[in-house]
Scaffold this active site. Structure first.
Site, mmCIF file in Angstrom:
data_model
loop_
_atom_site.group_PDB
_atom_site.id
_atom_site.type_symbol
_atom_site.label_atom_id
_atom_site.label_comp_id
_atom_site.label_asym_id
_atom_site.label_seq_id
_atom_site.Cartn_x
_atom_site.Cartn_y
_atom_site.Cartn_z
ATOM 1 N N LEU A 166 19.480 -13.040 8.178
ATOM 2 C CA LEU A 166 20.001 -13.935 9.204
ATOM 3 C C LEU A 166 21.422 -13.820 9.128
ATOM 4 C CD1 LEU A 166 19.727 -15.862 11.391
ATOM 5 C CD2 LEU A 166 19.689 -17.832 9.722
ATOM 6 N N ASP A 167 21.909 -14.179 7.867
ATOM 7 C CA ASP A 167 23.608 -14.474 7.938
ATOM 8 C C ASP A 167 23.539 -13.722 6.707
ATOM 9 O OD1 ASP A 167 26.032 -14.687 7.331
ATOM 10 O OD2 ASP A 167 26.024 -16.732 7.831
#
Length: 225
Positions: free
Chosen positions: A123-124
């Site tokens: 995601l990040d």
């Protein structure tokens, strides 16, 4: 049928197993805690749980050689051991962690062996990078210019599940969430590089209003330059 080895059976592994099991892959979920691997695998007929300590070089190599692709969700400090095994066995590797200097040193050997070692596919980092590039491409295709870009990334629990003082639900390692606060943050503001030391991260929060009814608190994270 392609054979995929998933290292780790934590919060992140379940959704990937669910997705890949629908794509006709043969999956192996490995964990140093067999009950965790079994909990992930028991819902499916084509997923095999195994006990594996990635620090055991021989055991790791034996499993890597049996598969076509390795997805590593173990703590980031072990990714380099996994990468070395994948290079020796000429197998592809994907991780969701930030690319380290040591991982970059594997680049030439990976090219020579015609394998992919792809980091930052989470995601990040990961989805945030891809969504940012989509925004940039759309702007360029429209014939416009980009003056500034700010990206906020995080997880929002459903109101019914927002039942703890942090207002946060861990979808990955809680320890890693907290360890992320021990890194300086870097970003570019008005064309100049800015650095926020780790000890000042939570002193540099910002109220981010997404809608009339949703305001969140954000802080700078890692190297965005």
């Amino acid at each position: 049928m392609s054979q995929v080895l998933i290292l780790g059976a934590g919060f992140v592994s379940g959704p990937l197993v669910s997705y890949l099991s629908r794509k006709n892959y043969s999956l192996t979920v490995a964990s140093h805690l067999i009950h965790e691997a079994e909990a992930v695998a028991d819902k499916y007929t084509d997923v095999t749980p195994i006990l594996l300590d990635v620090a055991d070089r021989d055991a790791l190599m034996a499993q890597v050689k049996r598969h076509d692709l390795v997805v590593s969700f173990v703590p980031f400090a072990y990714h380099e051991y996994v990468a070395e095994a994948c290079l020796e066995a000429a197998k592809h590797l994907v991780t969701a962690s930030y690319e380290t200097e040591q991982m970059r040193t594997f680049h030439d050997e990976a090219l020579a062996k015609n394998i992919c070692i792809v980091n930052e596919i989470g995601l990040d980092p990961g989805i945030d990078h891809l969504s940012a590039m989509q925004v940039f491409d759309d702007i360029i295709e429209a014939g416009s210019e980009l003056d500034s870009f700010v990206s906020w990334c995080g997880g929002i629990p459903a109101p019914s599940a927002n039942n703890n003082p942090l207002g946060y639900k861990f979808s990955w390692s809680p320890k890693s969430v907290l360890l992320a606060l021990l890194n300086d943050a870097k970003y570019i503001n008005n064309g100049k590089s800015q650095v926020i030391p780790e000890e000042q991260l939570l002193l540099n929060t910002e109220q981010v209003q997404f809608s009339d009814s949703l305001t969140l608190e954000g802080y700078p994270n890692r190297d965005s330059t």
